[in-house]
Design an enzyme around this catalytic site. Structure first.
Site, mmCIF file in Angstrom:
data_model
loop_
_atom_site.group_PDB
_atom_site.id
_atom_site.type_symbol
_atom_site.label_atom_id
_atom_site.label_comp_id
_atom_site.label_asym_id
_atom_site.label_seq_id
_atom_site.Cartn_x
_atom_site.Cartn_y
_atom_site.Cartn_z
ATOM 1 N N TYR A 41 0.847 -1.193 0.000
ATOM 2 C CA TYR A 41 0.000 0.000 0.000
ATOM 3 C C TYR A 41 0.888 1.250 0.000
ATOM 4 C CZ TYR A 41 -3.476 3.402 1.575
ATOM 5 O OH TYR A 41 -4.280 4.496 1.680
ATOM 6 N N ASP A 42 1.901 1.249 0.859
ATOM 7 C CA ASP A 42 2.814 2.398 0.942
ATOM 8 C C ASP A 42 3.514 2.633 -0.393
ATOM 9 O OD1 ASP A 42 2.093 2.574 3.532
ATOM 10 O OD2 ASP A 42 3.919 1.660 4.352
ATOM 11 N N SER A 87 -30.646 15.599 18.646
ATOM 12 C CA SER A 87 -30.051 14.723 19.655
ATOM 13 C C SER A 87 -31.044 13.609 19.962
ATOM 14 C CB SER A 87 -29.698 15.514 20.903
ATOM 15 O OG SER A 87 -30.868 16.053 21.434
ATOM 16 N N LEU A 88 -30.722 12.801 20.942
ATOM 17 C CA LEU A 88 -31.558 11.634 21.229
ATOM 18 C C LEU A 88 -32.037 11.657 22.668
ATOM 19 C CD1 LEU A 88 -29.305 8.843 19.673
ATOM 20 C CD2 LEU A 88 -31.546 9.532 18.836
ATOM 21 N N GLU A 119 -27.938 -0.074 16.739
ATOM 22 C CA GLU A 119 -26.534 0.281 16.467
ATOM 23 C C GLU A 119 -25.867 0.653 17.773
ATOM 24 O OE1 GLU A 119 -26.625 3.778 13.961
ATOM 25 O OE2 GLU A 119 -28.354 2.925 12.936
ATOM 26 N N LYS A 121 -23.969 3.061 20.243
ATOM 27 C CA LYS A 121 -23.891 4.518 20.337
ATOM 28 C C LYS A 121 -22.423 4.844 20.549
ATOM 29 C CE LYS A 121 -26.115 8.471 22.476
ATOM 30 N NZ LYS A 121 -24.967 9.285 22.780
ATOM 31 N N ASP A 123 -19.066 6.722 21.203
ATOM 32 C CA ASP A 123 -18.798 7.847 22.088
ATOM 33 C C ASP A 123 -17.739 8.740 21.442
ATOM 34 O OD1 ASP A 123 -19.037 9.403 24.250
ATOM 35 O OD2 ASP A 123 -18.057 8.052 25.659
ATOM 36 N N GLU A 179 -20.259 9.605 13.371
ATOM 37 C CA GLU A 179 -19.450 9.942 14.533
ATOM 38 C C GLU A 179 -17.974 9.803 14.201
ATOM 39 O OE1 GLU A 179 -21.563 10.736 16.924
ATOM 40 O OE2 GLU A 179 -20.544 10.492 18.845
ATOM 41 N N TYR A 231 -23.992 6.884 10.759
ATOM 42 C CA TYR A 231 -25.205 6.330 11.348
ATOM 43 C C TYR A 231 -26.475 6.906 10.721
ATOM 44 C CZ TYR A 231 -24.621 10.453 14.395
ATOM 45 O OH TYR A 231 -24.430 11.712 14.873
ATOM 46 N N LYS A 296 -33.593 2.495 16.484
ATOM 47 C CA LYS A 296 -34.319 3.367 15.561
ATOM 48 C C LYS A 296 -35.425 2.563 14.880
ATOM 49 C CE LYS A 296 -30.007 5.778 14.695
ATOM 50 N NZ LYS A 296 -28.838 5.930 13.839
ATOM 51 N N LYS A 320 -28.609 3.881 27.422
ATOM 52 C CA LYS A 320 -27.242 4.132 27.895
ATOM 53 C C LYS A 320 -26.728 2.964 28.741
ATOM 54 C CE LYS A 320 -25.587 7.965 27.137
ATOM 55 N NZ LYS A 320 -25.678 9.247 27.603
ATOM 56 N N CYS A 414 11.301 3.083 51.815
ATOM 57 C CA CYS A 414 10.277 2.081 51.496
ATOM 58 C C CYS A 414 9.290 1.954 52.659
ATOM 59 C CB CYS A 414 10.943 0.737 51.217
ATOM 60 S SG CYS A 414 9.768 -0.600 51.057
ATOM 61 N N CYS A 417 10.018 -1.802 54.174
ATOM 62 C CA CYS A 417 11.261 -2.233 54.831
ATOM 63 C C CYS A 417 12.144 -1.064 55.254
ATOM 64 C CB CYS A 417 12.042 -3.169 53.922
ATOM 65 S SG CYS A 417 12.803 -2.334 52.518
ATOM 66 N N CYS A 432 12.155 0.590 45.610
ATOM 67 C CA CYS A 432 12.755 0.296 46.915
ATOM 68 C C CYS A 432 14.065 -0.421 46.631
ATOM 69 C CB CYS A 432 11.808 -0.603 47.698
ATOM 70 S SG CYS A 432 12.630 -1.539 48.987
ATOM 71 N N CYS A 438 13.405 -6.651 51.584
ATOM 72 C CA CYS A 438 12.086 -6.020 51.704
ATOM 73 C C CYS A 438 10.997 -7.091 51.688
ATOM 74 C CB CYS A 438 11.882 -5.040 50.547
ATOM 75 S SG CYS A 438 10.233 -4.319 50.553
HETATM 76 S S1 IVH Z 1 -28.638 8.938 15.599
HETATM 77 C C1 IVH Z 1 -31.787 11.956 14.964
HETATM 78 N N1 IVH Z 1 -26.967 6.939 15.925
HETATM 79 O O1 IVH Z 1 -25.380 10.455 19.876
HETATM 80 C C2 IVH Z 1 -30.831 10.950 15.453
HETATM 81 N N2 IVH Z 1 -26.502 8.971 17.033
HETATM 82 O O2 IVH Z 1 -27.241 11.718 21.740
HETATM 83 C C3 IVH Z 1 -29.490 11.476 15.561
HETATM 84 N N3 IVH Z 1 -24.422 8.952 18.307
HETATM 85 O O3 IVH Z 1 -25.418 13.591 18.378
HETATM 86 C C4 IVH Z 1 -28.481 10.608 16.084
HETATM 87 N N4 IVH Z 1 -23.831 6.886 17.824
HETATM 88 O O4 IVH Z 1 -23.349 12.152 18.087
HETATM 89 C C5 IVH Z 1 -27.262 8.219 16.240
HETATM 90 N N5 IVH Z 1 -25.573 5.103 16.073
HETATM 91 C C6 IVH Z 1 -25.846 6.370 16.385
HETATM 92 C C7 IVH Z 1 -25.007 7.134 17.210
HETATM 93 C C8 IVH Z 1 -25.371 8.441 17.515
HETATM 94 C C9 IVH Z 1 -23.487 7.996 18.459
HETATM 95 C C10 IVH Z 1 -24.365 10.283 18.937
HETATM 96 C C11 IVH Z 1 -24.520 11.418 17.967
HETATM 97 C C12 IVH Z 1 -25.664 12.242 18.466
HETATM 98 C C13 IVH Z 1 -25.758 11.799 19.883
HETATM 99 C C14 IVH Z 1 -27.179 11.945 20.381
#
Ligand code: IVH
Length: 684
Positions: A41-42, A87-88, A119, A121, A123, A179, A231, A296, A320, A414, A417, A432, A438
């Protein structure tokens, strides 16, 4: 370099190289199944770089060479998300997921099972990737969901972000959402490097990913090993996508975008709960941090029907996991002395539930780490426990520092001892200097001597060693061979039967092998492999004891540091006396012939074969499985490659199993594996 004239052949070569490299990237990052070695590859990449340097007019932004970072920016410009990034909602129990499922049924006015896409989540940091006619044109952070920052230059450096989509059929405008994260191994090596160079460390992989993405100088980002996983999609114009979320993701994958290999479709609530259990089991083994699961509703038409409430979709929820980081208080710091005399500060914490267990101790590593954290006794600290990793203190919550804290003072003597504690120049570890004077070092040395892979004295466990040393029944390892059943039976938690059993085990340990004996002596930096190499080189103990550093360095894999430790060890009169006492007590071995196994169990039928273990096994831990394979001579690797002979896969196996399947590597289930251990000769 002067630009050379562009011929159609050059154009063709460049195009072919780009295509080949893109194909390999796809195989590597998306399919997790590379089919060429890294050097090859390189070579392709270097060739492309050379041609582009000769013909700069042919460089295009989506060339695979354009991931090295660009000139630093003075600020990021802002980006308005045409479709807000939401967000969720979170859930923390099975009941809350059941409630979620019930709410959906009520809203959909249906009693039918609802199909879900599940899926991990991840981090990390949410980002948006914009593709126009298949070409990557912009990468942006989520920001407040409405407006983010343009981090295109940084995103470009992430190898798993395709700069051009593969194949055809993609919408003219396609926004991919996902992500960016830093794998645990990359995070650990980044922090290790930072510690060594007195730089700031990151609290966790997510902070490291965020910090790396926020660099105005994308050349720094390019050096951080970040990954991307999609995602979902955002804006889509001029084009159609499948009618199920899982199918959309699979379509993205075909276009070269990486998606989770843990994506699963389940029929109903029960499937969701099962998925949670399965993923929780393998969480610690994943190469990246996840903080939960996202469920979902899979059908897009149902998603539309359900819609949104404030900033979150009604059709998705995050379940969570227990947090891997928690706040607690540092009550005290104690100093432990290890086998080699290393003095380690151990934090005693107010017990706290983190990463699925109650943690009351954490390592503080050494003085440098204490300085770096600026931690004092009484402080509120953040403790992190990711999987099976030893709990760590990642930072101090300065805003919660009480009026009276106590400075942590590293002892100059130490704690066990009283011998001076010294640090070698350039070494972070303080030791030590008492050696076997010891008690702490002696206890550790005796534990090591008796351990399974050393002299294998079954029944001589930690608690017993503690008592034997505390009651002055054992001073040196040779004293073990002077113990009788009567003395042993008088100890706490020992009966007549177990005492007799232990005496038998001590007796049978006398007949050993040279590699085991050398390993048992606990010479600094001499693990099993080095012990075996030494035994193979010298064949007998007398010649080894006479060898000087120069001679020792001729031994396979032994450098000056280890040679020094070995020479120094055998030159000490206590060592020589100790060995003599052991031999007088009846410890013996045959002269060593290479090829012999440390365990002294005949030949090594799996020598030269590499195995990978993945998932969970029922009959034994992965560590035990690894040890058993190693005893038979096998190498046990952490990842699957063409060199892998076979993969042992238990339930919960994920990407490693998939990769083995793609590479056509033999896969053993637990039953096959147990059969292999019974009859290892059949493996070749
Ligand atoms: S779906 C409308 N799927 O979690 C749905 N989010 O708490 C939008 N995240 O901002 C998010 N893994 O950064 C979705 N498999 C996943 C995820 C995911 C990580 C994060 C994402 C989002 C946050 C929401």
């Amino acid at each position: 370099m002067n630009a050379k004239s562009v011929t159609p052949e050059i154009k063709q070569s460049i195009a072919e190289l780009r295509e080949q490299i893109n194909d390999h990237n796809y195989r590597y990052y998306v399919l997790d199944a590379p089919d060429i070695p890294d050097v090859e590859y390189d070579r392709l990449m270097n060739e492309l770089k050379r041609l582009e340097a000769e013909h700069p007019a042919l460089i295009v932004p989506d060339s695979p060479t354009q991931r090295v970072g660009a000139a630093p920016l003075s600020a990021f410009s802002t980006v308005k998300h045409e479709m807000p990034m939401l967000s969720l909602d979170n859930a923390f129990s099975d009941e809350e997921i059941a409630d979620f499922n019930r709410r959906l049924s009520e809203r959909l006015k249906s009693t039918e099972d609802i199909e879900f896409a599940c899926e991990p989540k991840l981090d990390g940091i949410a980002i948006s990737l914009l593709y126009e006619d298949g070409v990557f044109v912009r990468g942006a952070t989520r920001g407040d969901g409405e407006t983010g920052e343009d981090i295109s230059q940084n995103v470009r450096t992430i190898p798993s972000v395709p700069l051009r989509l593969r194949g055809k059929g993609f919408p003219a405008t396609l926004e991919v959402r996902g992500e960016v994260y830093m794998p645990k191994a990359s995070f650990n090596s980044l922090n290790e490097y930072a510690r060594k160079h007195d730089q700031k460390t990151f609290m966790n992989p997510r902070n490291a990913a965020a910090g790396s993405l926020r660099q105005l100088d994308s050349r720094i980002t390019a050096n951080r090993r970040l990954e991307f996983c999609a995602y979902g999609v955002g804006l889509v114009r001029e084009g159609n996508l499948p009618d199920r979320h899982s199918e959309i993701l699979r379509r993205l994958q075909q276009w070269g975008v990486r998606i989770s290999d843990k994506l699963a479709v389940v029929k109903n609530l029960a499937g969701c709960l099962e998925y949670y259990k399965d993923l929780e089991q393998v969480r610690a083994d994943l190469e990246y941090d996840i903080d939960g699961i996202v469920y979902k509703v899979n059908r897009i038409d149902l998603q539309r029907q359900l819609g949104f409430v404030s900033r979150a979709p009604r059709w998705a929820i995050a379940r969570k996991f227990p947090a891997q980081e928690e706040m607690t208080r540092l009550i005290n710091v104690e100093f432990q002395v290890g086998r080699t005399g290393a003095v380690t500060p151990v934090a005693r914490l107010e017990p706290v539930f983190v990463g699925g267990v109650t943690v009351s101790n954490a390592t503080l590593h050494n003085q440098d780490e204490i300085n770096r954290l600026g931690v004092q006794i009484g402080d509120t600290v953040i403790v992190r426990r990711a999987g099976d990793v030893i709990p760590q203190i990642v930072s101090v919550v300065m805003s919660k520092r009480p009026a009276e804290t106590i400075q942590i003072v590293f002892p100059s003597d130490c704690p066990v001892c009283g011998s001076p504690v010294e640090a070698m120049p350039g070494e972070a570890v303080a030791r030590c200097t008492g050696g076997l004077v010891c008690e702490a070092q002696r206890k550790e040395a005796i534990r090591h001597f008796a351990s399974r892979r050393a002299m294998d004295i079954d029944g001589l466990g930690d608690k017993l060693v503690e008592q034997l040393v505390d009651q002055s029944l054992v001073h040196s390892v040779a004293d073990i061979y002077r113990l009788d059943a009567e003395t042993l039976a008088g100890l706490e938690r020992m009966g007549k039967k177990s005492a007799e059993k232990l005496v038998k085990a001590i007796e049978s340990s006398k007949s050993t092998t040279l590699p085991r004996f050398l390993y048992a002596l606990g010479i600094r930096e001499v693990g099993e492999t080095t012990a075996r190499n030494l035994a193979a080189e010298f064949g007998n103990l007398d010649d080894l004891m006479k060898a000087d550093q120069g001679r020792l360095q001729q031994v396979k894999d032994i450098g000056p540091v280890v040679a020094h430790f070995v020479e120094e060890f055998f030159q000490q009169s206590e060592t020589r006396e100790g060995i003599r006492s052991l031999q007088n007590a009846g410890v013996h071995w045959d002269e060593f012939t290479p090829g012999e196994n440390t365990a002294g169990e005949g030949d090594q039928p799996l020598a030269g074969l590499t195995y990978v273990i993945t998932g969970t096994l029922e009959s034994m831990s992965r560590d035990d499985a690894k040890e058993k394979l190693q005893q038979l001579g096998a190498t046990v690797a952490g990842s699957v490659s063409k060199k892998t002979h076979a993969v042992v896969a238990g339930p919960g196996a994920g990407s490693k199993l998939a990769r083995a399947e793609q590479l056509g590597i033999t896969i053993l289930n637990e039953k096959d594996f147990l059969a292999l251990l019974e009859k290892p000769e059949s493996a070749q």
